[in-house]
Scaffold this active site. Structure first.
Site, short mmCIF file in Angstrom:
data_model
loop_
_atom_site.label_atom_id
_atom_site.label_comp_id
_atom_site.label_asym_id
_atom_site.label_seq_id
_atom_site.Cartn_x
_atom_site.Cartn_y
_atom_site.Cartn_z
N ASP A 268 71.40 74.10 80.49
CA ASP A 268 71.90 74.28 81.94
C ASP A 268 73.57 74.06 81.64
OD1 ASP A 268 72.81 73.20 84.68
OD2 ASP A 268 70.65 73.26 84.90
N THR B 193 77.02 72.10 80.68
CA THR B 193 77.63 71.13 79.92
C THR B 193 79.11 71.13 79.98
OG1 THR B 193 77.39 69.68 78.11
CG2 THR B 193 77.85 72.04 77.67
N CYS C 190 73.17 68.92 81.90
CA CYS C 190 71.92 69.51 81.97
C CYS C 190 70.97 69.56 83.00
CB CYS C 190 71.05 68.93 80.62
SG CYS C 190 72.26 68.88 78.94
#
Lengths: 216, 78
Positions: free
Chosen positions: A76, A78, A172
C-alpha cells in the site's frame, strides 16, 4: 555482491537508477547489487494502494514539497524521508528457492538481527510483513519481482526527527504507530552506523539454495 | 498452443491478484517478455511469456484472484 551507496537522493533519481541496475543484474552485466540510500520526503503508492490512505490533500503535500509516486512494488502507501535508511536489494531469487515469502522473511530477519545487535527486540506478526518493536512499526517492506530478480525493498526508520510525516498517511493501509531506532534507544543513532551493520549482514552468506546461478 | 499457468510462488502462497496485462487478446507476444503482472500482499510479480506467438485467450481480468496452477492465458502459434 555489489553495494551502491547513493546517500541522500531524490526518489525519482534513485528509482531510475534502480531500474537500470535491475536490467544490468537481469542480463548479468552486473553482479547482484544492494542499493542503500535516504530519500528527500516522498510518498509512494504500491500496487495494492488505496489513495484514501494518503490523509492530506495535494495542496498540503505541495506546500511540504512532498511528491507522490505510483510505483510497481507490492503493498500500500508508505513514506520515505531523511533519517530513514532505504535498502533496495536487486537479488536473484533463484538463490531463495524461487520463494517470495522466503525472501520477505529473510529481509525481516536481517532487520531483526540488526535490532538485536543494538539491544532491541524486534518482532514480526504472522500474516503481516515488516518488523515491529512491540506494537510500533520500525521497518516496512514492499518488493517487485521480474524474471526472479527483486527490486524495491525495505525501509528502516533510524532517526526520530522525521517520523511526524508518517501522520500524512495510513502506513501500509493500517492504523499503526511508527517508531524509529532512535526513539526506542532514546539516544542519537547515526545512519552511517546502521548502514555499516546492514552492509555486514548482506555480505554474510545469504544463499539458501544454488539454482545454477553464478555471479562474478 | 501453450498454456500460461500461475506457477508456485513460494510456500504458503496459494493465490495472487492479477494486476496488469502487458498485452491484449489477439496481440503478438515474444518469449521471455513480460506478459502479466500479479500481486500478493507485499510483492508484485511478473510472469514472462513462455513462448512466442499470439495471445489467443485471456482467461482472467485485471483485479481477478488467480490460484496457483490455474491457466491465465493461452498462446497460439503465430
Amino acid at each position: 555482491m555489489r553495494l551502491l551507496d547513493l546517500g541522500l537522493i531524490d526518489y525519482n533519481k534513485a528509482w531510475d537508477l534502480q531500474k537500470e541496475t535491475f536490467e544490468s543484474v537481469k542480463t548479468r552485466v552486473l553482479p547482484q547489487t544492494v542499493i542503500l540510500c535516504q530519500h528527500y520526503p516522498v510518498i509512494t503508492l504500491g500496487r495494492a494502494a488505496d489513495r484514501n490512505n494518503v490523509l492530506v490533500d495535494g495542496r498540503r503535500l505541495e506546500a511540504k514539497e512532498i511528491r507522490v509516486y505510483e510505483i510497481e512494488r507490492g503493498g500500500d502507501v508508505t513514506y520515505h524521508g531523511p533519517g530513514q535508511l532505504t535498502v533496495y536489494p536487486i537479488l536473484d531469487l533463484r538463490n531463495f528457492k524461487r520463494d517470495i515469502h522466503l525472501f520477505l522473511r529473510y529481509l525481516e530477519e536481517m532487520v531483526m538481527e540488526l535490532l538485536r545487535d543494538l539491544g532491541i527486540n524486534g518482532v514480526r506478526y504472522p500474516g503481516l510483513t515488516g518488523v515491529w518493536i512491540g506494537k510500533r512499526k520500525v521497518a516496512s517492506i514492499g518488493i517487485s519481482i521480474r524474471n526472479w530478480i527483486s527490486s524495491h525493498g525495505l525501509s528502516i526508520n533510524v532517526k526520530q526527527a522525521d517520523l511526524d510525516n508518517f501522520r500524512l498517511i495510513r502506513p501500509c493501509g493500517m492504523d499503526v504507530e511508527m517508531t524509529s531506532i532512535e526513539t526506542e534507544l532514546n539516544r542519537d543513532v547515526a545512519i552511517a552506523d546502521i548502514k555499516e551493520i546492514i552492509i555486514r549482514k548482506f555480505r554474510a552468506p545469504i544463499l539458501v539454495e544454488q539454482d545454477n546461478v553464478s555471479y562474478s | 498452443m501453450t498454456k500460461v499457468v500461475l506457477p508456485e510462488l513460494g510456500e504458503g502462497i496459494k493465490k495472487a491478484t492479477l494486476s496488469y496485462w502487458y498485452f491484449k487478446q489477439g496481440e503478438g507476444v515474444k518469449e521471455g517478455s513480460d506478459l502479466v503482472e500479479l500481486a500478493t500482499d507485499k510483492a508484485t510479480f511478473n510472469l514472462p511469456s513462455p513462448c512466442s506467438g499470439v495471445l489467443s485467450e485471456v482467461l482472467f481480468s485485471e483485479g481477478d484472484t488467480v490460484n496457483v496452477g490455474e491457466v491465465l492465458a493461452i498462446i497460439s502459434e503465430a
